[in-house]
Design a protein around this motif. Structure first.
Motif, PDB file in Angstrom:
ATOM      1  N   CYS A 141       0.850  -1.195   0.000  1.00  0.00           N
ATOM      2  CA  CYS A 141       0.000   0.000   0.000  1.00  0.00           C
ATOM      3  C   CYS A 141       0.885   1.245   0.000  1.00  0.00           C
ATOM      4  O   CYS A 141       1.623   1.469   0.955  1.00  0.00           O
ATOM      5  CB  CYS A 141      -0.902  -0.032   1.238  1.00  0.00           C
ATOM      6  N   HIS A 142       0.827   2.022  -1.073  1.00  0.00           N
ATOM      7  CA  HIS A 142       1.720   3.186  -1.150  1.00  0.00           C
ATOM      8  C   HIS A 142       0.987   4.517  -1.300  1.00  0.00           C
ATOM      9  O   HIS A 142       1.615   5.574  -1.334  1.00  0.00           O
ATOM     10  CB  HIS A 142       2.706   3.023  -2.320  1.00  0.00           C
ATOM     11  N   LEU A 143      -0.360   4.487  -1.398  1.00  0.00           N
ATOM     12  CA  LEU A 143      -1.108   5.718  -1.611  1.00  0.00           C
ATOM     13  C   LEU A 143      -1.520   6.323  -0.267  1.00  0.00           C
ATOM     14  O   LEU A 143      -2.290   5.720   0.484  1.00  0.00           O
ATOM     15  CB  LEU A 143      -2.355   5.432  -2.449  1.00  0.00           C
ATOM     16  N   VAL A 144      -1.000   7.505   0.044  1.00  0.00           N
ATOM     17  CA  VAL A 144      -1.346   8.209   1.282  1.00  0.00           C
ATOM     18  C   VAL A 144      -1.859   9.601   0.906  1.00  0.00           C
ATOM     19  O   VAL A 144      -1.209  10.334   0.164  1.00  0.00           O
ATOM     20  CB  VAL A 144      -0.132   8.322   2.225  1.00  0.00           C
ATOM     21  N   TYR A 145      -3.037   9.939   1.416  1.00  0.00           N
ATOM     22  CA  TYR A 145      -3.657  11.236   1.140  1.00  0.00           C
ATOM     23  C   TYR A 145      -3.384  12.225   2.278  1.00  0.00           C
ATOM     24  O   TYR A 145      -2.841  11.838   3.326  1.00  0.00           O
ATOM     25  CB  TYR A 145      -5.153  11.045   0.920  1.00  0.00           C
ATOM     26  N   PRO A 146      -3.773  13.501   2.101  1.00  0.00           N
ATOM     27  CA  PRO A 146      -3.502  14.502   3.149  1.00  0.00           C
ATOM     28  C   PRO A 146      -4.137  14.205   4.502  1.00  0.00           C
ATOM     29  O   PRO A 146      -3.732  14.783   5.511  1.00  0.00           O
ATOM     30  CB  PRO A 146      -4.083  15.792   2.539  1.00  0.00           C
ATOM     31  N   ASP A 147      -5.137  13.301   4.544  1.00  0.00           N
ATOM     32  CA  ASP A 147      -5.712  12.904   5.834  1.00  0.00           C
ATOM     33  C   ASP A 147      -4.808  11.923   6.580  1.00  0.00           C
ATOM     34  O   ASP A 147      -5.155  11.444   7.655  1.00  0.00           O
ATOM     35  CB  ASP A 147      -7.100  12.296   5.647  1.00  0.00           C
ATOM     36  N   ARG A 148      -3.646  11.638   5.965  1.00  0.00           N
ATOM     37  CA  ARG A 148      -2.641  10.728   6.538  1.00  0.00           C
ATOM     38  C   ARG A 148      -3.178   9.305   6.691  1.00  0.00           C
ATOM     39  O   ARG A 148      -2.780   8.558   7.583  1.00  0.00           O
ATOM     40  CB  ARG A 148      -2.103  11.255   7.867  1.00  0.00           C
ATOM     41  N   VAL A 149      -4.057   8.941   5.774  1.00  0.00           N
ATOM     42  CA  VAL A 149      -4.565   7.578   5.693  1.00  0.00           C
ATOM     43  C   VAL A 149      -4.005   6.939   4.428  1.00  0.00           C
ATOM     44  O   VAL A 149      -3.979   7.561   3.360  1.00  0.00           O
ATOM     45  CB  VAL A 149      -6.106   7.545   5.664  1.00  0.00           C
ATOM     46  N   ALA A 150      -3.540   5.702   4.563  1.00  0.00           N
ATOM     47  CA  ALA A 150      -3.089   4.926   3.408  1.00  0.00           C
ATOM     48  C   ALA A 150      -4.282   4.153   2.861  1.00  0.00           C
ATOM     49  O   ALA A 150      -4.986   3.470   3.619  1.00  0.00           O
ATOM     50  CB  ALA A 150      -1.974   3.966   3.814  1.00  0.00           C
ATOM     51  N   TYR A 151      -4.516   4.263   1.562  1.00  0.00           N
ATOM     52  CA  TYR A 151      -5.664   3.621   0.928  1.00  0.00           C
ATOM     53  C   TYR A 151      -5.198   2.519  -0.025  1.00  0.00           C
ATOM     54  O   TYR A 151      -4.243   2.701  -0.783  1.00  0.00           O
ATOM     55  CB  TYR A 151      -6.487   4.650   0.144  1.00  0.00           C
ATOM     56  N   PHE A 152      -5.893   1.386   0.024  1.00  0.00           N
ATOM     57  CA  PHE A 152      -5.589   0.266  -0.879  1.00  0.00           C
ATOM     58  C   PHE A 152      -6.894  -0.287  -1.428  1.00  0.00           C
ATOM     59  O   PHE A 152      -7.851  -0.449  -0.680  1.00  0.00           O
ATOM     60  CB  PHE A 152      -4.845  -0.845  -0.134  1.00  0.00           C
ATOM     61  N   PRO A 153      -6.916  -0.595  -2.737  1.00  0.00           N
ATOM     62  CA  PRO A 153      -5.887  -0.367  -3.757  1.00  0.00           C
ATOM     63  C   PRO A 153      -6.023   1.043  -4.349  1.00  0.00           C
ATOM     64  O   PRO A 153      -6.932   1.775  -3.966  1.00  0.00           O
ATOM     65  CB  PRO A 153      -6.216  -1.437  -4.798  1.00  0.00           C
ATOM     66  N   ASP A 154      -5.126   1.386  -5.294  1.00  0.00           N
ATOM     67  CA  ASP A 154      -5.237   2.685  -5.944  1.00  0.00           C
ATOM     68  C   ASP A 154      -5.859   2.548  -7.334  1.00  0.00           C
ATOM     69  O   ASP A 154      -5.871   3.490  -8.122  1.00  0.00           O
ATOM     70  CB  ASP A 154      -3.895   3.410  -6.002  1.00  0.00           C
ATOM     71  N   ALA A 155      -6.389   1.358  -7.632  1.00  0.00           N
ATOM     72  CA  ALA A 155      -7.120   1.078  -8.872  1.00  0.00           C
ATOM     73  C   ALA A 155      -7.862  -0.235  -8.661  1.00  0.00           C
ATOM     74  O   ALA A 155      -7.545  -0.996  -7.738  1.00  0.00           O
ATOM     75  CB  ALA A 155      -6.165   0.966 -10.062  1.00  0.00           C
ATOM     76  N   GLU A 156      -8.850  -0.507  -9.485  1.00  0.00           N
ATOM     77  CA  GLU A 156      -9.588  -1.762  -9.349  1.00  0.00           C
ATOM     78  C   GLU A 156      -8.644  -2.946  -9.484  1.00  0.00           C
ATOM     79  O   GLU A 156      -7.758  -2.958 -10.333  1.00  0.00           O
ATOM     80  CB  GLU A 156     -10.687  -1.850 -10.406  1.00  0.00           C
ATOM     81  N   SER A 157      -8.845  -3.953  -8.625  1.00  0.00           N
ATOM     82  CA  SER A 157      -7.957  -5.113  -8.621  1.00  0.00           C
ATOM     83  C   SER A 157      -8.770  -6.396  -8.459  1.00  0.00           C
ATOM     84  O   SER A 157      -9.179  -6.744  -7.357  1.00  0.00           O
ATOM     85  CB  SER A 157      -6.920  -5.002  -7.484  1.00  0.00           C
TER      86      SER A 157
END
Length: 256
Positions: A141-157
């Motif tokens: 998981c490498h996507l982190v937004y300004p809310d400091r939350v890491a989101y997975f996935p960053d595209a449909e999987s």
């Protein structure tokens, strides 16, 4: 800063500046020497927020005889280094498992990788003892937004969705199963399934969690010398307001 495990790079890394990525597999990099090279990009996903031209990158030299002389390992953002080599996720988790430093993953007599199970699937790791089996699926998981939350996935999987369905069947059969996210950056406070990028995965994660699949995450600090596994981050499966997340995504998409 204390750490669970330190995993050094296999060889000293080479510094450069990112020019861009093309055809998903190729990263054009300008080395400090002025030479322009093409590095292998192991992460073939969207890499949202990471493909920033001009940013400092670190490359590892490839084995002799390989077509591309380098592999792209790290990228420097304002928040620090980010690990972009997704192959490292399993290597780091294996090091953590072998060190027996994670609660719930200490007592085993067998450690298997790429273990076949379910409907033609392979789980990343299987731990076993005389009385217990535990299946572990690793997700980077490498996507982190300004809310400091890491989101997975960053595209449909579809692949990640299938893994969740397989693990849900595993726990319903009486065995243990976990999803272990590796967050190769240190600016996240927790991890969430992304309803914005893949609502089917997010729904499946919540179903899996209710069925008994454990969701855990490792905070990892990539450095020019190696990877420091710092500890765990909480994983939040609860539904959340999607409005700010859509806004973060749109803002990032407009960033040159």
């Amino acid at each position: 800063v204390s750490e669970l495990v330190f995993v050094p790079h296999a060889a000293p890394l080479v510094a450069g500046q990112l020019i861009g990525r093309r055809k998903r597999f190729f990263a054009d990099v300008l080395l400090a020497s002025g030479e322009r090279v093409v590095a292998h990009c192991v992460n073939t996903g969207r890499m949202e927020g990471l493909l920033v031209p001009g940013r400092r990158v670190l490359l590892s030299p490839a084995r002799p005889g390989r077509k591309l002389a380098y592999t792209w390992e790290l990228l420097e953002l304002d928040s620090g280094w980010v690990g972009v080599n997704t192959i490292m996720a399993n290597r780091l988790v294996r090091a953590v498992l072998e060190a027996r430093v994670l609660r719930g993953f200490r007592r085993f007599t067998e450690l298997s990788a790429e273990y076949p199970y379910g409907k033609a699937s392979r789980v990343d790791f299987r731990l076993a003892s005389k009385s217990r089996e535990h299946f572990i699926e690793v997700k980077n998981c490498h996507l982190v937004y300004p809310d400091r939350v890491a989101y997975f996935p960053d595209a449909e999987s579809e692949r990640a969705l299938r893994h969740l369905e397989e693990l849900t069947r595993v726990v319903k059969s009486g065995r243990a199963a976990s999803v272990l996210f590796t967050v190769q950056r240190t600016d996240a406070r927790r991890v969430r399934p992304s309803d914005v990028h893949d609502p089917r995965f997010a729904a499946a994660a919540r179903r899996a969690g209710r069925a008994g699949v454990a969701f855990r995450a490792l905070e990892i600090r990539p450095t020019p010398l190696g990877y420091r596994v710092l500890g765990e981050l909480p994983v939040d499966l609860a539904p959340y307001d999607l409005t700010p997340v859509h806004r973060y995504r749109e803002a990032l998409a407009q960033t040159p």
